[in-house]
Enzyme design. Structure first.
Site, mmCIF file in Angstrom:
data_model
loop_
_atom_site.group_PDB
_atom_site.id
_atom_site.type_symbol
_atom_site.label_atom_id
_atom_site.label_comp_id
_atom_site.label_asym_id
_atom_site.label_seq_id
_atom_site.Cartn_x
_atom_site.Cartn_y
_atom_site.Cartn_z
ATOM 1 N N HIS A 75 95.127 -56.413 -45.750
ATOM 2 C CA HIS A 75 93.852 -57.129 -45.674
ATOM 3 C C HIS A 75 93.915 -58.439 -44.900
ATOM 4 C CE1 HIS A 75 95.236 -59.545 -49.168
ATOM 5 N NE2 HIS A 75 94.366 -60.433 -48.741
ATOM 6 N N GLU A 123 93.138 -60.706 -39.393
ATOM 7 C CA GLU A 123 92.657 -62.092 -39.284
ATOM 8 C C GLU A 123 93.773 -63.103 -39.030
ATOM 9 O OE1 GLU A 123 89.408 -62.688 -42.504
ATOM 10 O OE2 GLU A 123 89.079 -64.038 -40.815
ATOM 11 N N ASP A 124 94.923 -62.875 -39.649
ATOM 12 C CA ASP A 124 95.959 -63.916 -39.604
ATOM 13 C C ASP A 124 97.151 -63.620 -38.712
ATOM 14 O OD1 ASP A 124 94.346 -65.069 -41.449
ATOM 15 O OD2 ASP A 124 95.625 -64.677 -43.181
HETATM 16 MN MN MN Z 1 94.205 -62.616 -48.888
#
Ligand code: MN
Length: 748
Positions: A94, A98-99
């Site tokens: 998850h 994004e990261d």
């Molecule tokens: Mn998280």
């Protein structure tokens, strides 16, 4: 399509886990086998390896390696929600897109579309939780579902928050308070709305511990002190009931857990009572194992009330009438022989799972259940339909490719303050402005969507944050009619158009009255109506409107009125006589003059080159080579339209006698305006490439270029001076060859 990077997938599969990671993976897989119907071990292993690799060398505030966080979130997905292995894999991944440098395409390639869609949904909703108005849990829930399209996205978001809250003590105090407040105000009510009670209770307690640590500790200590006495009391209370239920061959479990700390605190606040005087610190729950039914719940109720006296006004039947989120249970409060009040809840195992897991549990039960909320009801029915499908594998497939088709006829957008507004699907910034306030709608001059300036006509989508820029004057545009969908905006635009027409008509009437006075002509309204009819206007209002806009010459009206007056024609009320005169409004001399005036070198009128005053219609901008028709106006000029022009069609239908055949002369030196629409993917330098093609390789002069780019798409309207249709077609062909341009067409 993503290029298959076999190197990448091989690298992931060959990634070496350390001993601790290997044992974590083994226990996760074991958890999945215990809680899920089926577990794709290969997928979970791969997801875990990608998770460890992509977060390599990153640590959390607690100092532990980052992968521990997604791992814990995945465990919550398996243990708490136990939906499927896809959501466990997605939970492990998850934070990757994004990261870390991992892309959605890579996720797609390694795990397929289901996992990809979940990760994509998580990215989409990641912004909408920040700084939001918190009193709108219901609308917020719909927003989430409409954006995420998949309930698993929302569940992972909750699991993520639960784990972050469980480990919050490692953050600086100020950050702890921020997170706790946000969780208390937004996530907890949302969890409640989704029916995730266990999650909601845990979140509330974790927040309360941060926000009011002293009260939390105090209540916790009191509960621990009373634990033994409580357990003893429950045993004594239940012993006779247990015996009777066993005699009647019931299979059941009894739970006597205390209520969560925060709810006890709230009771103390609400009832203004010390801890000792809160009587329902716990509820006794009797859960009937499968295959017991709701009728059995009633039988248990009668056993209990045979033994203890019920308090009638504290009886609740949530089995016949479930709560909006699907909660079902019987609640009763009874009084013991010693006068103590005890709340007892009776439900089946299935009802208990739904009570604890809410929407997530609905997935797993074939019968679903009917709830008060229409939308959830629809959802539950839909789930049931799919699960009842004749093919035995349909259910698994359904869980694999689950897409929520809920709430697709509405969108949910934010005001600058973070307040949510619900609009019909297809609504534009103009609709939004009117939704805020009619004055905002009237004075809107521009809009900002997610911080970017956009045209007011732009359509909105769920999750957009919209700000309307207003001026101090009314700035309505009747052309917006096609861009609005709400009743409010439509009604105001319609009213505005009418007002504007009335104003122009009044101006037209003034112009007429001045002309009439100057020419010393007196005419009644009745007579004027007759004249208007001769000019084929519906009424004088329409005629004055055309005078006001300048479309109809006041002198022409004057001339005809004077002519008719002098002949005494207007006095007669005879309809037949009146009809005979029709057509006289277009005097024959106009046709004659049309054939003899003008300087024409561009067009042939009725087959022969002639001198006629002409101009090109602005509505369709004809260029040599187009099929055209001429329209003889009342003052003898010819307006040239393209024959496929809407206005020309209208004229052909209503005023066919004024249509003139037109064809182009062979050598025309003039230049004409042509408009072209270009659609493609936006990229740096695209406008430059377009202008270069026009000016350098085609030696074409551009008049204007209007560009709108949105979400990576580019749309441009170019107007340029062209010699003829061939020239325009050449431009279109050439523009089509520009990289990343998808469609080029003549713009009508
Ligand atoms: Mn998280």
């Amino acid at each position: 399509m993503a290029k298959v990077d076999t190197d990448f997938s091989t690298r992931i599969d060959q990634f070496g886990l350390d001993a601790k990671q290997r044992s974590s993976l083994a226990s996760l897989i074991k958890l999945c086998h215990n809680h899920l119907d089926s577990t794709d071990e290969e997928m979970i292993t791969r997801a875990f390896k990608l998770c460890c690799k992509s977060h390599e060398n990153v640590t959390r505030a607690s100092g532990e390696p980052y992968y521990e966080h997604p791992l814990e979130v995945a465990k919550i997905m398996a243990e708490e929600f136990n939906i499927d292995d896809v959501s466990v894999a997605a939970a492990l991944l998850h934070d990757t897109v994004e990261d870390t440098p991992v892309t959605l395409d890579q996720i797609d390639e390694l795990f397929g579309p289901a996992v990809k869609h979940i990760i994509d949904g998580l990215t989409k909703i990641s912004g909408v939780f920040e700084n939001r108005d918190t009193k709108q849990a219901e609308t917020f829930m719909k927003l989430l579902l409409s954006m995420a399209e998949d309930i698993r996205v929302v569940l992972i978001k909750f699991a993520d928050r639960v784990h972050n809250m469980r480990t919050i003590k490692h953050l600086p105090k100020q950050k702890q308070l921020n997170k706790a407040t946000e969780t208390m105000e937004l996530y907890a009510p949302l969890a409640h709305r989704f029916g995730l009670f266990r999650i909601k209770n845990e979140l509330e307690d974790l927040c309360f511990k941060v926000i009011d640590p002293n009260s939390y500790k105090f209540i916790g200590r009191k509960l621990r002190e009373k634990k033994e006495a409580r357990e003893q009391f429950i045993d004594e209370f239940m012993d006779p009931i247990k015996e009777e239920l066993s005699n009647q061959k019931f299979r059941f479990e009894i739970k006597g857990r205390p209520k969560h700390i925060y709810s006890i605190y709230r009771k103390m606040q609400m009832q203004q009572k010390p801890f000792e005087e809160i009587y329902d610190l716990f509820a006794i729950r009797i859960i009937l194992e499968d295959p017991h039914t709701k009728e059995d719940c009633w039988r248990v109720y009668s056993v209990i009330t045979d033994w203890y006296t019920p308090i009638p006004k504290r009886f609740r039947d949530f089995i016949s009438v479930p709560k909006a989120n699907g909660y079902q249970s019987l609640h009763t409060t009874v009084i013991t022989k010693k006068g103590r009040k005890v709340e007892v809840q009776i439900r089946t195992r299935k009802m208990d799972n739904i009570a604890e897991q809410g929407l997530a549990a609905h997935w797993k039960y074939k019968e679903g259940n009917s709830s008060g909320n229409k939308e959830l009801d629809k959802f539950v029915h839909w789930v049931r339909d799919v699960l009842d499908a004749p093919r035995p594998d349909a259910a698994t497939e359904f869980v694999k490719d689950f897409q929520l088709n809920l709430y697709q006829d509405e969108i949910y957008v934010f005001t600058p303050n973070g307040e949510l507004k619900t609009l019909p699907n297809g609504a534009s910034c103009i609709d939004f402005a009117f939704e805020i306030h009619s004055e905002i709608g009237e004075r809107a001059i521009a809009a900002k969507v997610n911080g970017k300036m956009v045209p007011l006509r732009q359509k909105l989508k769920s999750g957009d944050q919209v700000e309307i820029v207003t001026g101090n004057k009314v700035n309505l545009n009747p052309d917006w009619m096609g861009d609005v969908v709400t009743h409010k905006a439509k009604a105001r635009l319609r009213q505005f158009t009418k007002q504007k027409e009335r104003r122009v008509a009044n101006e037209g009437r003034d112009i007429w009255e001045k002309r009439a006075a100057k020419g010393k002509v007196e005419i009644t309204d009745q007579e004027l109506t007759k004249v208007a009819k001769r000019f084929k206007f519906n009424d004088t209002q329409e005629m004055f409107y055309e005078i006001g806009t300048g479309a109809f010459e006041v002198n022409e009206l004057f001339k005809v009125v004077k002519q008719l007056k002098s002949k005494g024609r207007l006095d007669k009320d005879d309809e037949d006589e009146f009809k005979k005169d029709q057509g006289a409004t277009i005097p024959e001399e106009y046709y004659k003059s049309a054939r003899s005036v003008g300087d024409g070198n561009a067009l042939l009128v009725e087959g022969e080159l002639d001198h006629v005053k002409y101009s090109y219609a602005n509505c369709c901008n004809p260029i040599p080579g187009d099929n055209v028709v001429g329209f003889l106006s009342r003052n003898g000029d010819v307006k040239i339209h393209r024959s496929n022009c809407k206005n020309a069609h209208h004229l052909i239908k209503t005023d066919s006698e004024r249509i003139i055949d037109i064809s182009w002369a062979r050598n025309i030196e003039n230049q004409f305006l042509g408009a072209i629409k270009v659609i493609g993917e936006d990229r740096v330098g695209l406008v430059n490439d377009i202008t270069e093609v026009l000016s350098k390789s085609l030696q074409t002069n551009m008049k204007s270029i209007n560009v709108n780019s949105d979400g990576g798409m580019f749309e441009g309207i170019i107007t340029a001076y062209v010699n003829d249709l061939k020239h325009l077609e050449k431009i279109i062909k050439r523009l089509e060859r520009i990289d990343s341009i998808k469609t080029v067409m003549r713009y009508e």
